[in-house]
Design an enzyme around this catalytic site. Structure first.
Site, mmCIF file in Angstrom:
data_model
loop_
_atom_site.group_PDB
_atom_site.id
_atom_site.type_symbol
_atom_site.label_atom_id
_atom_site.label_comp_id
_atom_site.label_asym_id
_atom_site.label_seq_id
_atom_site.Cartn_x
_atom_site.Cartn_y
_atom_site.Cartn_z
ATOM 1 N N GLY A 12 0.047 2.212 -6.404
ATOM 2 C CA GLY A 12 0.424 1.498 -4.766
ATOM 3 C C GLY A 12 2.487 1.669 -5.141
ATOM 4 C CB ALA A 14 3.224 -3.265 -6.307
ATOM 5 C CB SER A 40 -2.166 3.875 -3.676
ATOM 6 O OG SER A 40 -2.188 4.503 -5.209
ATOM 7 C CB ALA A 45 1.420 -0.500 4.323
ATOM 8 C CG PHE A 113 5.492 -7.727 11.947
ATOM 9 C CD1 PHE A 113 5.621 -6.695 12.520
ATOM 10 C CD2 PHE A 113 4.163 -7.816 11.006
ATOM 11 C CE1 PHE A 113 4.452 -5.378 12.779
ATOM 12 C CE2 PHE A 113 4.286 -6.596 10.524
ATOM 13 C CZ PHE A 113 3.298 -5.224 11.954
ATOM 14 C CD1 TRP A 151 -6.986 9.749 -15.962
ATOM 15 C CD2 TRP A 151 -7.320 8.877 -18.223
ATOM 16 N NE1 TRP A 151 -6.485 10.827 -17.022
ATOM 17 C CE2 TRP A 151 -6.354 10.604 -17.998
ATOM 18 C CE3 TRP A 151 -7.263 8.257 -19.005
ATOM 19 C CZ2 TRP A 151 -6.417 10.832 -19.265
ATOM 20 C CZ3 TRP A 151 -7.425 8.349 -20.360
ATOM 21 C CH2 TRP A 151 -6.822 10.143 -20.419
ATOM 22 C CG ASP A 207 -10.839 -1.970 -9.609
ATOM 23 O OD1 ASP A 207 -11.548 -2.923 -9.065
ATOM 24 O OD2 ASP A 207 -10.684 -1.170 -9.569
ATOM 25 C CD GLN A 226 -2.949 -12.012 6.181
ATOM 26 O OE1 GLN A 226 -2.652 -11.234 6.356
ATOM 27 N NE2 GLN A 226 -1.870 -13.206 6.936
ATOM 28 C CG HIS A 228 -4.700 -7.806 10.669
ATOM 29 N ND1 HIS A 228 -4.940 -7.499 12.068
ATOM 30 C CD2 HIS A 228 -3.468 -7.726 10.061
ATOM 31 C CE1 HIS A 228 -3.252 -7.398 12.984
ATOM 32 N NE2 HIS A 228 -3.043 -7.293 11.098
ATOM 33 C CG LEU A 238 -4.383 -3.315 11.237
ATOM 34 C CD1 LEU A 238 -5.305 -5.193 10.049
ATOM 35 C CD2 LEU A 238 -3.157 -3.235 9.979
ATOM 36 C CD GLU A 241 1.501 -9.602 13.094
ATOM 37 O OE1 GLU A 241 0.396 -9.815 12.389
ATOM 38 O OE2 GLU A 241 2.783 -10.191 12.409
ATOM 39 N NE ARG A 272 -0.493 -10.123 10.019
ATOM 40 C CZ ARG A 272 -0.552 -8.736 9.417
ATOM 41 N NH1 ARG A 272 -1.507 -9.142 8.432
ATOM 42 N NH2 ARG A 272 0.201 -8.264 9.770
ATOM 43 C CG HIS A 336 -5.241 -7.368 6.794
ATOM 44 N ND1 HIS A 336 -5.557 -6.567 6.380
ATOM 45 C CD2 HIS A 336 -3.886 -7.540 6.768
ATOM 46 C CE1 HIS A 336 -4.039 -5.397 6.700
ATOM 47 N NE2 HIS A 336 -3.056 -6.339 7.073
ATOM 48 N NE ARG A 371 0.076 -9.559 3.739
ATOM 49 C CZ ARG A 371 0.418 -8.522 4.534
ATOM 50 N NH1 ARG A 371 1.064 -8.875 4.113
ATOM 51 N NH2 ARG A 371 -0.571 -8.438 5.125
ATOM 52 C CG ASN A 375 7.666 -11.518 4.208
ATOM 53 O OD1 ASN A 375 8.126 -11.590 4.444
ATOM 54 N ND2 ASN A 375 7.130 -12.722 4.186
HETATM 55 C C1 LIG Z 1 -4.882 -1.156 6.694
HETATM 56 C C2 LIG Z 1 -3.699 -1.793 5.990
HETATM 57 C C3 LIG Z 1 -2.168 -1.717 6.863
HETATM 58 C C4 LIG Z 1 -1.182 -3.135 5.922
HETATM 59 N N1 LIG Z 1 -0.125 -2.708 7.143
HETATM 60 C C5 LIG Z 1 0.761 -3.432 6.310
HETATM 61 C C6 LIG Z 1 2.338 -3.389 6.737
HETATM 62 O O1 LIG Z 1 2.517 -3.242 8.132
HETATM 63 N N2 LIG Z 1 3.056 -4.531 6.096
HETATM 64 C C7 LIG Z 1 2.823 -4.362 4.805
HETATM 65 O O2 LIG Z 1 3.622 -5.540 4.412
HETATM 66 N N3 LIG Z 1 1.334 -5.168 4.473
HETATM 67 C C8 LIG Z 1 0.659 -4.529 5.528
HETATM 68 N N4 LIG Z 1 -0.184 -3.978 4.154
HETATM 69 C C9 LIG Z 1 -0.938 -4.655 3.082
HETATM 70 C C10 LIG Z 1 0.045 -4.165 1.927
HETATM 71 O O3 LIG Z 1 0.144 -2.373 2.504
HETATM 72 C C11 LIG Z 1 -0.395 -4.169 0.653
HETATM 73 O O4 LIG Z 1 -0.886 -5.697 0.418
HETATM 74 C C12 LIG Z 1 0.377 -3.409 -0.436
HETATM 75 O O5 LIG Z 1 0.358 -2.070 -0.266
HETATM 76 C C13 LIG Z 1 0.212 -3.776 -1.814
HETATM 77 O O6 LIG Z 1 0.285 -3.025 -2.660
HETATM 78 P P1 LIG Z 1 0.130 -2.359 -3.836
HETATM 79 O O7 LIG Z 1 0.933 -1.360 -4.671
HETATM 80 O O8 LIG Z 1 -0.298 -4.133 -4.352
HETATM 81 O O9 LIG Z 1 -1.976 -1.847 -4.658
HETATM 82 P P2 LIG Z 1 -2.088 -0.419 -3.684
HETATM 83 O O10 LIG Z 1 -1.221 0.176 -3.016
HETATM 84 O O11 LIG Z 1 -3.591 -1.182 -3.156
HETATM 85 O O12 LIG Z 1 -2.963 0.224 -4.857
HETATM 86 C C14 LIG Z 1 -3.035 -0.017 -6.010
HETATM 87 C C15 LIG Z 1 -3.527 0.817 -6.886
HETATM 88 O O13 LIG Z 1 -3.891 0.620 -8.280
HETATM 89 C C16 LIG Z 1 -5.321 1.744 -8.104
HETATM 90 N N5 LIG Z 1 -6.312 0.717 -9.463
HETATM 91 C C17 LIG Z 1 -6.868 -0.180 -9.301
HETATM 92 N N6 LIG Z 1 -7.975 -0.743 -9.837
HETATM 93 C C18 LIG Z 1 -7.404 -0.092 -10.893
HETATM 94 C C19 LIG Z 1 -8.241 0.904 -12.045
HETATM 95 N N7 LIG Z 1 -9.622 0.029 -12.413
HETATM 96 N N8 LIG Z 1 -8.288 1.438 -12.766
HETATM 97 C C20 LIG Z 1 -7.131 2.645 -12.560
HETATM 98 N N9 LIG Z 1 -6.692 2.402 -11.354
HETATM 99 C C21 LIG Z 1 -6.577 1.649 -10.552
HETATM 100 C C22 LIG Z 1 -5.329 2.262 -7.278
HETATM 101 O O14 LIG Z 1 -5.573 3.770 -7.750
HETATM 102 C C23 LIG Z 1 -3.876 2.277 -6.863
HETATM 103 O O15 LIG Z 1 -2.968 3.051 -7.210
HETATM 104 C C24 LIG Z 1 -1.734 -3.517 4.767
HETATM 105 C C25 LIG Z 1 -2.962 -3.245 4.375
HETATM 106 C C26 LIG Z 1 -3.935 -2.778 4.772
HETATM 107 C C27 LIG Z 1 -5.236 -2.287 4.732
#
Ligand SMILES: Cc1cc2nc3c(=O)[nH]c(=O)nc-3n(C[C@H](O)[C@H](O)[C@H](O)COP(=O)(O)OP(=O)(O)OC[C@H]3O[C@@H](n4cnc5c(N)ncnc54)[C@H](O)[C@@H]3O)c2cc1C
Length: 564
Positions: A12, A14, A40, A45, A113, A151, A207, A226, A228, A238, A241, A272, A336, A371, A375
């Site tokens: 994702g 991060a 991811s 978002a 927001f 994987w 996980d 949280q 939403h 969703l 917001e 929220r 959420h 949150r 953010n």
């Molecule tokens: C519908 C929705 C709308 C949102 N809108 C907003 C917004 O407008 N603004 C905002 O700031 N935030 C928003 N958020 C929150 C934000 O999108 C997420 O918190 C953020 O994108 C998380 O990013 P991440 O990189 O931490 O994880 P993710 O993007 O969830 O990525 C997780 C990764 O981990 C991998 N993974 C997980 N478990 C395993 C495993 N066991 N083995 C291998 N790979 C694994 C997955 O394949 C994926 O690649 C929203 C969330 C949702 C659900």
């Protein structure tokens, strides 16, 4: 054996940001993900990403709104990093090729927001995450980073008190592999699906929380879940917001804008936790429409809806048969986001050597008890960069660890056990998952109390027992998603256990954690984080989680009463 200096788990925002910044330092970096990188959940978002970009908006104001939004549980040193590094993060995205929506002077436009005193959210229509994720993916490809795509990490390898790799399954072949790494960065995202329904993708099964917990890393503030305010009743999808940011109203069955009774100043744009509680109160007190309130954008200019909120118009049409241009859409609070997560410092280091984390999987903590919308994308990028960078520094300073090949056996035996049972002779993962999700929603949702939490604790413990006997009907090796679901549910139950234990521990109400039996915030006893540790086998205890408290870091903003 496969081997890298730094292995990032999760692609994702991060994970990609961590991998990109680690690669830029010349380290041997790989990124591993259970789905194609751009599938991811970051892709989903909608609303935007916060940054104090305008000249009359000092980052300290963004930080103050974040501190207040967190109900004073966020660590203020981390929040200072988040907000002061936000503007440069946006500029960096622009330079990579992200085209943000523009204002009349050609500047990056801002939308309003929740929980923020002014407009501070940069956005791309209502597909912000999708654009960011695709652009960063291009950069990752340009950097030539190794990607283990599709994987699945089954466990972290910990030796001599340090994490030094993972066991992972190549989903295409079903084969298990050991991947050796001097440092592992967990960017595995949230755990929305521990609840049912949820706004999160089906893959958000937490996980990484469970895997870190199992190697002794504490999880922080897991009770802070949280809800939403605007999710669709059927599937939890969703409605951003951003809609309320553009001026949408929330109305109850009497057609009243009920937020005037709960948050007279900020109305629909209160934080929220406040809006979700208000909605749930309206619903519980009978001013609902089939368990929902209504999101009303009829008074907005049609072009604003078509240009800036087109995705949610589609969602309304597709799932509720409602055209938001013509009619208000039923919505209700839905699970959420996880404010809690793997405890890290501001450089992304966890309490276990060699293990780093960032994004929703981590708890730095910038979100505390609640949150602010928009953010989280910022959190993934600011702390993804830091975690990737510090993992390289750590990896540079140590020699390559040795891991015996036999370490694979443990995970292979677990998998063989699952494959040896079927859905008839064993338990079905789907059934365990649904019972867990519904229990969490009912008893560990917007409102909680001791009785409900104890009930949830017992149900989760019972499901963990039953999960020992989970079986699958598909015995194949290639893309065995049946097996994947069975492995995920085992991890999710650990997350559920950690959430419930933390919620029982915190005997006050703060942010998203509202205990009807302890309705007040209690700064004397609870201006602190909860840390939950798994009981590792061979150590004394009743087998349940162990809890501790940790002081909150306060720099410039003293706790005050929180009103909107
Ligand atoms: C519908 C929705 C709308 C949102 N809108 C907003 C917004 O407008 N603004 C905002 O700031 N935030 C928003 N958020 C929150 C934000 O999108 C997420 O918190 C953020 O994108 C998380 O990013 P991440 O990189 O931490 O994880 P993710 O993007 O969830 O990525 C997780 C990764 O981990 C991998 N993974 C997980 N478990 C395993 C495993 N066991 N083995 C291998 N790979 C694994 C997955 O394949 C994926 O690649 C929203 C969330 C949702 C659900």
């Amino acid at each position: 054996m496969l081997e890298h200096d730094v292995l990032v788990v999760g692609a994702g925002l991060a994970g990609m940001q961590a991998a990109l910044h680690a690669a830029r330092q010349g380290a041997s970096v790989a990124i591993l993900t259970k789905v194609h990188p751009v599938r991811s959940h970051s892709n989903a978002a909608q609303g935007g990403i916060n940054a104090a970009m305008e000249e009359d908006d000092p980052w300290e104001d963004h930080a103050y709104d974040t501190v207040k939004g967190s109900d004073y549980l966020g660590d203020q040193d981390a929040i200072e990093v988040l907000c002061s590094e936000a503007p440069e993060t946006i500029i960096e995205l622009e330079h990579m090729g992200v085209i943000f929506n523009r204002g009349s002077r050609g500047q990056i436009d801002m939308r309003a927001f929740g929980g923020q005193a002014r407009k501070r959210t940069c956005y791309i229509a209502d597909i912000t995450g999708q654009v960011l994720l695709h652009v960063i993916y291009e950069q990752l490809m340009k950097a030539g980073t190794t990607v283990y795509e599709e994987w699945f990490v089954t466990s972290l390898v910990r030796q001599n008190d340090a994490v030094c790799g993972v066991v992972a399954m190549d989903l295409r072949s079903g084969e298990l592999h050991l991947i050796k790494a001097k440092a592992v960065v967990l960017c595995t995202g949230g755990a929305g699906r521990v609840y049912e329904p949820s706004s999160n993708a089906l893959i958000c099964t937490g996980d990484g929380y469970a895997q870190a917990y199992r190697v002794g890393a504490p999880l922080m503030d897991m009770e802070m879940v949280q809800y939403h305010p605007t999710t669709l009743p059927g599937n939890g999808a969703l409605m951003t917001e951003g809609a309320r940011g553009e001026g949408a109203f929330l109305i109850n069955a009497d057609g009243e804008r009920f937020m005037q009774r709960y948050a007279p100043n900020m109305m629909e744009l209160a934080s929220r936790d406040v809006v979700s509680r208000a909605e749930q109160t309206e619903i519980n007190e009978g001013r609902d429409i089939n368990g929902c309130v209504l999101l009303d954008v009829r008074h907005l200019d049609r072009n604003i809806i078509l240009q800036k909120l087109s995705q949610i118009r589609e969602l309304g049409l597709e799932y509720e048969g409602v055209d938001i241009i013509e009619e208000p859409c039923p919505v209700r609070p839905g699970m959420h986001y996880m404010m809690g997560g793997i405890k890290t410092d501001i450089e992304g280091a966890t309490f276990v050597k060699g293990l780093y984390s960032a994004g929703e999987a981590a708890c730095v903590s910038v979100h505390g008890g609640n949150r602010l919308g928009a953010n989280s994308l910022l959190d993934t990028l600011v702390f993804g960069k830091r975690a990737g960078t510090s993992a390289v520094l750590y990896a540079d300073a140590i020699s390559t660890p040795e891991i015996p090949e036999s370490r694979l056996q443990q995970d292979q035996e677990l998998i063989n056990g699952i494959l040896a049972r079927d859905g008839e002779s064993g338990e079905r993962a789907a059934e365990l998952r649904l019972t867990m999700g519904q229990t969490m929603h009912q008893d560990v949702g917007v409102f909680r109390n001791q009785r409900g939490l104890e009930k949830a604790k017992n149900i989760v413990a019972e499901l963990k027992e039953r999960c020992q006997n989970v079986g699958v009907d598909d015995k194949g090796k290639v893309f065995n998603t049946d097996l994947l679901f069975a492995l995920e549910v085992g991890l999710m139950l650990d997350v559920a256990e950690a959430i419930v234990a933390s919620a029982l521990f915190r005997t006050e109400s703060r942010g998203a954690h509202y205990r009807t039996d302890y309705p007040d915030r209690n700064d004397d006893d609870w201006l602190k984080h909860t840390l939950v540790y798994a009981r590792l086998s061979g150590r004394a205890g009743d087998g349940g989680p162990r809890l501790e408290a940790l002081p909150v870091t306060i720099t410039q903003w003293q706790p005050a009463r929180r009103t909107y």
